[in-house]
Structure formats: structure tokens, C-alpha cells
Scaffold this motif. Structure first.
Motif, PDB file in Angstrom:
ATOM      1  N   ALA A 165       0.958  -1.042   0.119  1.00 44.13           N
ATOM      2  CA  ALA A 165      -0.097   0.264  -0.021  1.00 44.13           C
ATOM      3  C   ALA A 165       0.695   1.508  -0.012  1.00 44.13           C
ATOM      4  CB  ALA A 165      -0.956   0.161   1.004  1.00 44.13           C
ATOM      5  N   PHE A 166       1.877   1.116   0.736  1.00 47.80           N
ATOM      6  CA  PHE A 166       2.948   2.333   0.833  1.00 47.80           C
ATOM      7  C   PHE A 166       3.631   2.292  -0.546  1.00 47.80           C
ATOM      8  CE2 PHE A 166       6.828   4.416   1.362  1.00 47.80           C
ATOM      9  CZ  PHE A 166       6.618   5.647   1.817  1.00 47.80           C
ATOM     10  N   ILE A 167       3.786   1.581  -1.324  1.00 43.34           N
ATOM     11  CA  ILE A 167       4.495   1.743  -2.610  1.00 43.34           C
ATOM     12  C   ILE A 167       3.468   2.265  -3.589  1.00 43.34           C
ATOM     13  CG2 ILE A 167       5.541   0.466  -4.722  1.00 43.34           C
ATOM     14  CD1 ILE A 167       6.539  -1.920  -2.678  1.00 43.34           C
ATOM     15  N   ARG A 168       2.246   1.884  -3.468  1.00 43.47           N
ATOM     16  CA  ARG A 168       1.137   2.656  -4.506  1.00 43.47           C
ATOM     17  C   ARG A 168       1.277   4.077  -4.025  1.00 43.47           C
ATOM     18  NH1 ARG A 168      -0.021   0.402  -8.229  1.00 43.47           N
ATOM     19  NH2 ARG A 168      -0.612  -1.464  -8.210  1.00 43.47           N
ATOM     20  N   ALA A 169       1.333   4.400  -2.678  1.00 47.66           N
ATOM     21  CA  ALA A 169       1.125   5.835  -2.317  1.00 47.66           C
ATOM     22  C   ALA A 169       2.068   6.603  -2.606  1.00 47.66           C
ATOM     23  CB  ALA A 169       0.941   5.906  -0.740  1.00 47.66           C
ATOM     24  N   LEU A 170       3.469   5.856  -3.006  1.00 55.89           N
ATOM     25  CA  LEU A 170       4.589   6.669  -3.427  1.00 55.89           C
ATOM     26  C   LEU A 170       4.290   7.516  -4.692  1.00 55.89           C
ATOM     27  CD1 LEU A 170       7.356   4.143  -3.258  1.00 55.89           C
ATOM     28  CD2 LEU A 170       7.372   6.445  -1.947  1.00 55.89           C
ATOM     29  N   GLY A 171       3.445   6.866  -5.699  1.00 54.47           N
ATOM     30  CA  GLY A 171       3.292   7.694  -7.003  1.00 54.47           C
ATOM     31  C   GLY A 171       2.432   8.893  -7.166  1.00 54.47           C
ATOM     32  N   ASP A 172       2.741   9.676  -7.638  1.00 57.81           N
ATOM     33  CA  ASP A 172       1.910  10.936  -7.799  1.00 57.81           C
ATOM     34  C   ASP A 172       0.763  10.473  -8.656  1.00 57.81           C
ATOM     35  OD1 ASP A 172       0.935  13.374  -8.634  1.00 57.81           O
ATOM     36  OD2 ASP A 172       2.268  13.775 -10.212  1.00 57.81           O
ATOM     37  N   PRO A 173      -0.540  10.612  -8.183  1.00 56.55           N
ATOM     38  CA  PRO A 173      -1.832  10.037  -9.130  1.00 56.55           C
ATOM     39  C   PRO A 173      -1.920  10.634 -10.448  1.00 56.55           C
ATOM     40  CG  PRO A 173      -2.297  10.679  -6.662  1.00 56.55           C
ATOM     41  CD  PRO A 173      -0.931  11.111  -7.030  1.00 56.55           C
ATOM     42  N   ALA A 174      -1.856  11.973 -10.464  1.00 58.13           N
ATOM     43  CA  ALA A 174      -1.680  12.476 -11.809  1.00 58.13           C
ATOM     44  C   ALA A 174      -0.735  11.992 -12.761  1.00 58.13           C
ATOM     45  CB  ALA A 174      -1.587  14.106 -11.564  1.00 58.13           C
ATOM     46  N   ALA A 175       0.442  11.738 -12.429  1.00 59.25           N
ATOM     47  CA  ALA A 175       1.654  11.435 -13.142  1.00 59.25           C
ATOM     48  C   ALA A 175       1.078   9.691 -13.691  1.00 59.25           C
ATOM     49  CB  ALA A 175       2.960  11.317 -12.421  1.00 59.25           C
ATOM     50  N   VAL A 176       0.705   9.165 -12.725  1.00 60.84           N
ATOM     51  CA  VAL A 176       0.364   7.851 -12.661  1.00 60.84           C
ATOM     52  C   VAL A 176      -0.783   7.486 -14.015  1.00 60.84           C
ATOM     53  CG1 VAL A 176      -0.407   5.578 -11.869  1.00 60.84           C
ATOM     54  CG2 VAL A 176       1.055   6.970 -10.579  1.00 60.84           C
ATOM     55  N   ALA A 177      -1.976   8.407 -13.769  1.00 59.52           N
ATOM     56  CA  ALA A 177      -2.814   8.561 -14.998  1.00 59.52           C
ATOM     57  C   ALA A 177      -2.413   8.669 -16.041  1.00 59.52           C
ATOM     58  CB  ALA A 177      -3.820   9.396 -14.212  1.00 59.52           C
ATOM     59  N   GLY A 178      -1.382   9.735 -16.049  1.00 58.96           N
ATOM     60  CA  GLY A 178      -0.983  10.197 -17.329  1.00 58.96           C
ATOM     61  C   GLY A 178      -0.086   9.354 -18.138  1.00 58.96           C
ATOM     62  N   ALA A 179       0.648   8.300 -17.281  1.00 54.55           N
ATOM     63  CA  ALA A 179       1.375   7.457 -17.915  1.00 54.55           C
ATOM     64  C   ALA A 179       0.571   6.554 -18.720  1.00 54.55           C
ATOM     65  CB  ALA A 179       2.059   6.588 -16.891  1.00 54.55           C
ATOM     66  N   LEU A 180      -0.683   6.282 -18.416  1.00 51.49           N
ATOM     67  CA  LEU A 180      -1.360   5.446 -19.538  1.00 51.49           C
ATOM     68  C   LEU A 180      -2.044   6.162 -20.626  1.00 51.49           C
ATOM     69  CD1 LEU A 180      -3.488   3.523 -16.664  1.00 51.49           C
ATOM     70  CD2 LEU A 180      -1.432   2.574 -18.058  1.00 51.49           C
ATOM     71  N   ARG A 181      -1.946   7.432 -20.676  1.00 49.43           N
ATOM     72  CA  ARG A 181      -2.262   8.082 -21.958  1.00 49.43           C
ATOM     73  C   ARG A 181      -1.594   7.808 -23.144  1.00 49.43           C
ATOM     74  NH1 ARG A 181      -2.344  13.257 -19.351  1.00 49.43           N
ATOM     75  NH2 ARG A 181      -3.875  12.786 -17.880  1.00 49.43           N
TER      76      ARG A 181
END
Ligand code: HEC
Ligand code: HEC
Length: 371
Positions: free
Chosen positions: A208-224
């Protein structure tokens, strides 16, 4: 000039066709599995072995992980592997290899490489994709700081192991994949199996902590998907080979007869000294971020280009992000061909950018600074 232009055209044609080796350069899918695997092997050797090792043992260059490891192969989905190859891990030495990002490989070729990687798998796939992990990131933080940060970095930036906070990684790694990696480790690497050291709940907390390491906007953007269409590499006729062609040659003191510090290269550029700078990475990286005036000389295409570089002793500096593997490969090949005034940029392009030194992006370069 004509030969240079001709071979540049050839290079572009090769890049455009995705250097088909054995696989159809059209996007038709070849059907014979043995043929696909063979093609994948050829492509792997050419594009990947430099960093991931000839047999996928990893660590050919710095932190390139093992790809022949059974735990990894068991837990990585086809989608995860394909995405890693196609989109790369921006900000690390792992390039985006797909043509959609300006890299050399078409979808068929990426699939062939994936098929080849799978040929190393000896045990069946672990069913991790459905796993739901409900850990407590706050509790996981303490475990992470004590047990993981030393290799993966306090913020998951990667010290000498995979960058866990990388948006492109987090966008494609499932909870089950992360849990499996922490729990089972990666035999043959420094990543140990933490199921021997942590309770299952603690593993879930750290996931859960590893998940929280990611910047949510950047993670979402990476899939674009990447912006379409990706710009073509410029024709050589539009490029200047030598930076500051009228200037006096740049002068460097090399460490171990090989490495030049970034600060020295930057100083010589500022002084208007003559130099050729070679970007040894995949073309997608060149398009994304480079030293202004650097030529795209990817380590896997060198032979097509080396013949055309100036033979008048102009100093040449190659760089990559690894920070030495691809650039070292290019410099070794050039030295074998008689280009003795050559050097490897010691710290690599990521350090260069961090220093705030000039950076260019896109297909067109800002004109080199005047004398
Ligand atoms: C210049 C060195 C370099 C080259 C060449 C390279 N890689 Fe990588 N690769 C890396 C590094 C470094 C990482 C880890 C990035 C990080 O820190 O997150 C990586 C990560 C990966 C991953 C993700 C593994 C995981 O579990 O996160 C895959 C899959 C992969 N590479 C496959 C390939 C393939 C296939 C090729 C050839 C088409 C290739 N790489 C070429 C350096 C390289
Ligand atoms: C001694 C160094 C070290 C420590 C400590 C360490 N790791 Fe790793 N970890 C690695 C290496 C190296 C890899 C890549 C192994 C490979 O080649 O597949 C890795 C891989 C991983 C992966 C898979 C990443 C991927 O891209 O496939 C995860 C997730 C991970 N580690 C989490 C953790 C967590 C959580 C901890 C602490 C509980 C931890 N690691 C502690 C070195 C370390």
C-alpha cells in the motif's frame, strides 16, 4: 555529404520500417511461433542485451533488472511486459521502444521480444492479477524506510534498484504483482523474499505504501497514449553535425582515458568550442530530451552512421542515461574505427538535466550558440 545523406536516409528508412530483422516489418502477425521466438531473440540481442544481459541475467548496465528470473516471469502479465517495452520508464535508462514514442520497434517486434522472454519461463504463471491488497500505507511507510529505502530510495526514486515510484511502473504493476515481488523476492538478485522476514499483513502494508509513492496525476498520465503523430527525426541535411564548427576544438582532460565530467563539456560549449555530441540512447529518448546539437546515434544503429562522422579530429563526446553502457559502447566502436578523440560523458544526461544545463526537445534543435 551525399553518402552521409544517403546513409541517413537508409537509417531513417530502417527506423521507419522498424529494422525488421526476421519479423515482418508490416504489422501483420507472423503465425509460426518458432519463427516469432527466433525473431524475438535477434531483436533482444540487438536492442536489450546491452543492459539486461545476453541471457536476461540483468545488470549489464547498472540497475537493469533480470528478465530471465522465474519469479518475475511468473508474476508479470503480458500487458505489463508489453507496456514496459513500448512505453519504457521515463526518467530511468529504460527507453520507450515503440514507434509510437519515436523508438525503433513496431508492435509485432515488441510482441516477438515478449514471446522470446517467455521462452525463459520454466514454471507456470502465478495468478496474481486478481489479488486485492488492502494494506495500511502509514504502517507500511515505517517498514519501507527500514527495509527497502536503502536500495529503492526514500521516495521510491531508485538508488541502485528499480524506481518503484515511477509512474509508468505503477500504472501497470498490479497489487498482486507488487505483493508477489515483495513476498517471493527475485532469486539471483539482491531482492530477497520478504515472506521470511515480514508478516503477510506487513507485506500488504508496504505494498500500500508503494502505491502511495506515485503521484496520482502522473500515474494516470502514464497510461495516456503518446501524442500523435510522433515527429520524424530530422533529415541530416537539416542537421548540423559539428557544434561551433568555426570554434577551436574543445579540450578535455579525461579520467581513465575515457570519461569527461559534464561540467567540462558544458564549459567548453559555453566557450564556443568545436565538438560533436552523440546521443547513444534510443531515438525516442533523443526526441524527448537531449543536449542541444547532439546527434541521434543510438548504440544499436551505430554502424550505419559512424562512416559519416567527421575524421578531422574534432572531439566527440557520447552520452546516455545508463550512465555509461550505451555511450561506452558507442565510444568503443568509434575508437576501433580510428576516432581517437572520443569520450564518454561521465555522469550521463539525467545528471546533465539536473544541473540545469541546456536541454533541447522535439525534432528541431535550437541553433548552436554562435562563436
Ligand atoms: C540502456 C539500458 C537498457 C536497455 C537498452 C533496455 N533496458 Fe529495459 N530496463 C533498463 C532499466 C535500468 C530498467 C529499470 C528501470 C527502473 O529503474 O525502473 C529496465 C526495465 C525494464 C523492464 C521492466 C521490468 C520490471 O519488472 O519493472 C522490462 C520488461 C524491460 N526493461 C525490458 C527491456 C527490453 C525488452 C529491452 C529491449 C527492447 C530493454 N529493456 C532495453 C535498462 C535498459
Ligand atoms: C538490497 C537491495 C534491496 C532491498 C533492501 C529491497 N529491494 Fe526490492 N528490489 C531490489 C532489486 C535489485 C530488484 C530488482 C530485481 C530484479 O532484477 O528483478 C527489486 C525489485 C523489487 C520489486 C519489483 C519491481 C519491478 O519493477 O519488477 C518490488 C515491488 C520491490 N523490489 C519492493 C521492495 C520492498 C517493498 C522492499 C522492502 C520490504 C525491498 N524491495 C527491498 C533490491 C532491493
Amino acid at each position: 555529404m551525399r553518402t552521409w545523406a544517403a546513409s541517413w536516409a537508409l537509417l531513417l528508412a530502417l527506423l521507419g520500417a522498424g529494422c525488421d530483422d526476421d519479423v515482418d516489418s508490416t504489422d501483420r502477425r507472423p503465425t509460426d511461433p518458432a519463427r516469432v521466438e527466433r525473431a524475438g531473440e535477434g531483436l533482444y540481442r540487438r536492442y536489450c542485451a546491452l543492459c539486461h544481459g545476453r541471457d536476461g541475467e540483468g545488470y549489464g548496465a547498472d540497475n537493469a533488472p533480470m528478465l530471465a528470473g522465474q519469479e518475475w516471469l511468473r508474476s508479470a502479465s503480458d500487458e505489463f511486459i508489453t507496456a514496459a517495452i513500448a512505453n519504457g520508464r521515463p526518467g530511468t535508462p529504460m527507453s520507450a521502444w515503440s514507434r509510437a514514442h519515436g523508438g525503433p520497434l513496431n508492435d509485432t517486434q515488441i510482441e516477438a521480444i515478449r514471446v522470446y522472454l517467455r521462452s525463459w519461463q520454466r514454471t507456470p504463471r502465478a495468478n496474481v492479477e486478481e489479488t486485492v491488497v488492502e494494506g495500511d500505507a502509514r504502517r507500511g511507510r515505517l517498514i519501507y524506510v527500514l527495509q527497502c529505502a536503502e536500495c529503492h530510495g526514500a521516495r521510491g526514486e531508485g538508488v541502485d534498484a528499480v524506481a518503484l515510484a515511477n509512474p509508468a511502473f505503477l500504472a501497470t504493476a498490479s497489487d498482486g504483482f507488487l505483493q508477489y515481488a515483495v513476498s517471493h523476492g527475485r532469486t539471483g538478485t539482491r531482492m530477497v523474499a520478504f515472506r521470511d522476514r515480514l508478516e503477510p499483513e506487513q507485506i500488504d502494508d508496504v505494498v500500500a505504501f508503494i502505491r502511495a509513492l506515485g503521484d496520482p496525476a502522473a500515474v494516470a498520465g502514464a497510461l495516456r497514449p503518446p501524442p500523435e503523430p510522433v515527429p520524424d527525426l530530422p533529415a541530416l541535411a537539416d542537421m548540423q553535425l559539428v557544434i561551433n564548427p568555426q570554434g577551436r576544438p574543445a579540450h578535455f582532460t579525461l579520467r581513465e582515458d575515457r570519461f569527461v565530467p559534464a561540467a567540462d563539456v558544458q564549459r567548453e560549449l559555453e566557450r564556443g568550442r568545436r565538438i560533436v555530441i552523440l546521443d547513444a540512447r534510443a531515438t525516442s529518448d533523443w526526441l524527448r530530451q537531449r543536449i542541444p546539437g547532439a546527434l541521434p546515434v543510438p548504440f544499436y544503429e551505430l554502424d550505419a552512421i559512424a562512416a559519416e562522422l567527421p575524421r578531422d579530429g574534432t572531439p566527440m563526446v557520447a552520452y546516455c542515461a545508463c550512465p555509461h553502457a550505451a555511450s561506452g559502447h558507442v565510444v568503443d566502436a568509434l575508437r576501433r574505427q580510428g576516432f581517437t578523440n572520443t569520450a564518454v560523458l561521465d555522469e550521463g544526461i539525467d545528471f546533465w538535466a539536473q544541473q540545469g544545463y541546456p536541454i533541447a526537445t522535439g525534432p528541431l534543435d535550437a541553433p548552436a550558440p554562435a562563436e
